[in-house]
Motif scaffolding. Structure first.
Motif, PDB file in Angstrom:
ATOM      1  N   ARG A 282      26.657  24.508 -54.797  1.00  0.00           N
ATOM      2  CA  ARG A 282      25.517  23.619 -55.025  1.00  0.00           C
ATOM      3  C   ARG A 282      25.980  22.418 -55.848  1.00  0.00           C
ATOM      4  N   PRO A 283      25.336  21.251 -55.658  1.00  0.00           N
ATOM      5  CA  PRO A 283      24.233  20.949 -54.743  1.00  0.00           C
ATOM      6  C   PRO A 283      24.692  20.947 -53.289  1.00  0.00           C
ATOM      7  N   ARG A 284      23.757  21.221 -52.382  1.00  0.00           N
ATOM      8  CA  ARG A 284      24.059  21.344 -50.960  1.00  0.00           C
ATOM      9  C   ARG A 284      23.550  20.135 -50.192  1.00  0.00           C
ATOM     10  N   ASP A 285      24.391  19.668 -49.302  1.00  0.00           N
ATOM     11  CA  ASP A 285      24.072  18.527 -48.448  1.00  0.00           C
ATOM     12  C   ASP A 285      23.925  19.039 -47.021  1.00  0.00           C
ATOM     13  N   ARG A 286      22.714  18.945 -46.481  1.00  0.00           N
ATOM     14  CA  ARG A 286      22.465  19.535 -45.164  1.00  0.00           C
ATOM     15  C   ARG A 286      23.347  18.929 -44.072  1.00  0.00           C
ATOM     16  N   LEU A 287      23.647  17.628 -44.163  1.00  0.00           N
ATOM     17  CA  LEU A 287      24.468  16.996 -43.132  1.00  0.00           C
ATOM     18  C   LEU A 287      25.912  17.490 -43.198  1.00  0.00           C
ATOM     19  N   ALA A 288      26.432  17.642 -44.420  1.00  0.00           N
ATOM     20  CA  ALA A 288      27.801  18.149 -44.578  1.00  0.00           C
ATOM     21  C   ALA A 288      27.887  19.609 -44.156  1.00  0.00           C
ATOM     22  N   LEU A 289      26.846  20.390 -44.468  1.00  0.00           N
ATOM     23  CA  LEU A 289      26.869  21.812 -44.138  1.00  0.00           C
ATOM     24  C   LEU A 289      26.827  22.059 -42.639  1.00  0.00           C
ATOM     25  N   ALA A 290      26.241  21.146 -41.891  1.00  0.00           N
ATOM     26  CA  ALA A 290      26.116  21.341 -40.445  1.00  0.00           C
ATOM     27  C   ALA A 290      27.465  21.557 -39.777  1.00  0.00           C
ATOM     28  N   GLU A 291      28.528  21.007 -40.367  1.00  0.00           N
ATOM     29  CA  GLU A 291      29.864  21.153 -39.792  1.00  0.00           C
ATOM     30  C   GLU A 291      30.757  22.045 -40.648  1.00  0.00           C
ATOM     31  N   ASP A 292      30.178  22.715 -41.637  1.00  0.00           N
ATOM     32  CA  ASP A 292      30.930  23.599 -42.517  1.00  0.00           C
ATOM     33  C   ASP A 292      31.117  24.954 -41.839  1.00  0.00           C
ATOM     34  N   PRO A 293      32.362  25.421 -41.640  1.00  0.00           N
ATOM     35  CA  PRO A 293      32.606  26.706 -40.960  1.00  0.00           C
ATOM     36  C   PRO A 293      31.931  27.881 -41.660  1.00  0.00           C
ATOM     37  N   GLU A 294      31.880  27.863 -42.994  1.00  0.00           N
ATOM     38  CA  GLU A 294      31.245  28.956 -43.729  1.00  0.00           C
ATOM     39  C   GLU A 294      29.741  28.984 -43.472  1.00  0.00           C
ATOM     40  N   TYR A 295      29.126  27.816 -43.429  1.00  0.00           N
ATOM     41  CA  TYR A 295      27.692  27.731 -43.130  1.00  0.00           C
ATOM     42  C   TYR A 295      27.419  28.280 -41.724  1.00  0.00           C
ATOM     43  N   VAL A 296      28.234  27.874 -40.773  1.00  0.00           N
ATOM     44  CA  VAL A 296      28.059  28.332 -39.389  1.00  0.00           C
ATOM     45  C   VAL A 296      28.224  29.849 -39.312  1.00  0.00           C
ATOM     46  N   HIS A 297      29.195  30.382 -40.051  1.00  0.00           N
ATOM     47  CA  HIS A 297      29.421  31.832 -40.057  1.00  0.00           C
ATOM     48  C   HIS A 297      28.217  32.560 -40.646  1.00  0.00           C
ATOM     49  N   LEU A 298      27.701  32.083 -41.781  1.00  0.00           N
ATOM     50  CA  LEU A 298      26.564  32.735 -42.431  1.00  0.00           C
ATOM     51  C   LEU A 298      25.327  32.695 -41.536  1.00  0.00           C
TER      52      LEU A 298
END
Length: 282
Positions: free
Chosen positions: A230-246
């Motif tokens: 945190r803080p989390r950026d929704r646009l950056a997370l969209a391409e984050d492999p960990e976010y996609v995995h979760l």
């Protein structure tokens, strides 16, 4: 962080004309101060029942809830609820809706000036200070929900309970309020329990996602830690492999549980159909 809320061995049964309906069975969860917890699962899995028990609106059939060392038996100002419907009083302005909650909780402890400053402060937290003197019918759905959040925050609850607070909003408004909620939670370090059906929302906002099994006799199937910084950026997370995995882990759980229930229901339907055929043949 120490445990602020302990949901222990909770069962919930409701009487029905056909007998007792077991909504929840053996629900256990410990929540630390400042955690953001999302409850997710298919409709009818008991998410709202869990929230209502924590809010003190229902009493568990077995087990119970401990908040700050005290058993929860009824509603109280240390637990504020934000519903999907904003629940604002239509004849009061945004300011007056928040003021009413503040006076109820702090009326004997704050002066008129302190109450006014506190109401204005909480409306500014949700960016509604510019429309504080407008009534609910004069503002948009997203703005109404902001006022509802401001009203809950103004009570300074130990735990903020949110039942699909953004479910009725359009996608853009929903995204804006999600971002605002993240900012507020990071600033105030609130403990939040939120019900959602939105997988992306759960992963974006949460420290842990609690995934419920399908009812009846629903319980906690899995708890998924969300270790995203945190803080989390929704646009950056969209391409984050960990976010996609979760996100995939949550979808996997929901899909597998739903497939299992559909298989059971199909089997029951087949058995009923087979019984009817035997009856006709006889």
């Amino acid at each position: 962080m120490g445990t602020i809320l302990d949901i222990s061995a909770v069962d919930m049964a409701f009487p029905t004309p056909k007998g007792e309906f077991i909504a929840l069975q053996d629900v256990n969860l410990k929540i630390a101060k400042g955690e953001f917890i999302s409850l997710i699962g298919h409709s009818g899995c008991g998410k709202s029942t869990v929230l209502n028990i924590v809010a003190g609106l229902h009493q568990a059939t077995r087990g119970g809830v401990i908040l700050n060392g005290c058993e929860v038996r009824e509603p109280g100002p240390e637990r504020a609820v934000v519903f999907q419907n904003h629940s604002l009083l239509p004849w009061l302005t945004a300011y007056e809706n928040v003021e009413l909650a503040v006076k109820t909780v702090f009326g004997r402890r704050k002066s008129r000036t302190e109450i006014r400053e506190w109401v204005e402060h909480n409306l500014s937290l949700v960016h509604m200070d510019h429309a504080m003197h407008k009534r609910p019918d004069e503002i948009s759905g997203g703005m109404k929900q902001r006022v509802g959040i401001a009203r809950a925050l103004a009570m300074q609850p130990d735990v903020l309970l949110m039942d699909e607070p953004f479910g009725a909003l359009d996608a853009l408004t929903r995204a804006h309020l999600q971002d605002r909620l993240m900012d507020i939670q990071q600033t105030l370090n609130n403990t939040v329990i939120m019900i959602t059906h939105d997988v992306d929302e759960a992963v974006l906002l949460s420290d842990r996602i609690v995934m419920m099994t399908n009812g009846p006799a629903a319980t906690i199937g899995e708890v998924l830690d969300i270790p995203l910084a945190r803080p989390r950026d929704r646009l950056a997370l969209a391409e984050d492999p960990e976010y996609v995995h979760l996100r995939s882990e949550v979808l996997r759980f929901l899909y597998e549980k739903q497939r299992k229930v559909e298989g059971i229901n199909a089997g029951k339907a087949s058995d009923r159909a087979g019984g009817k055929r035997k009856s006709v043949a006889a």
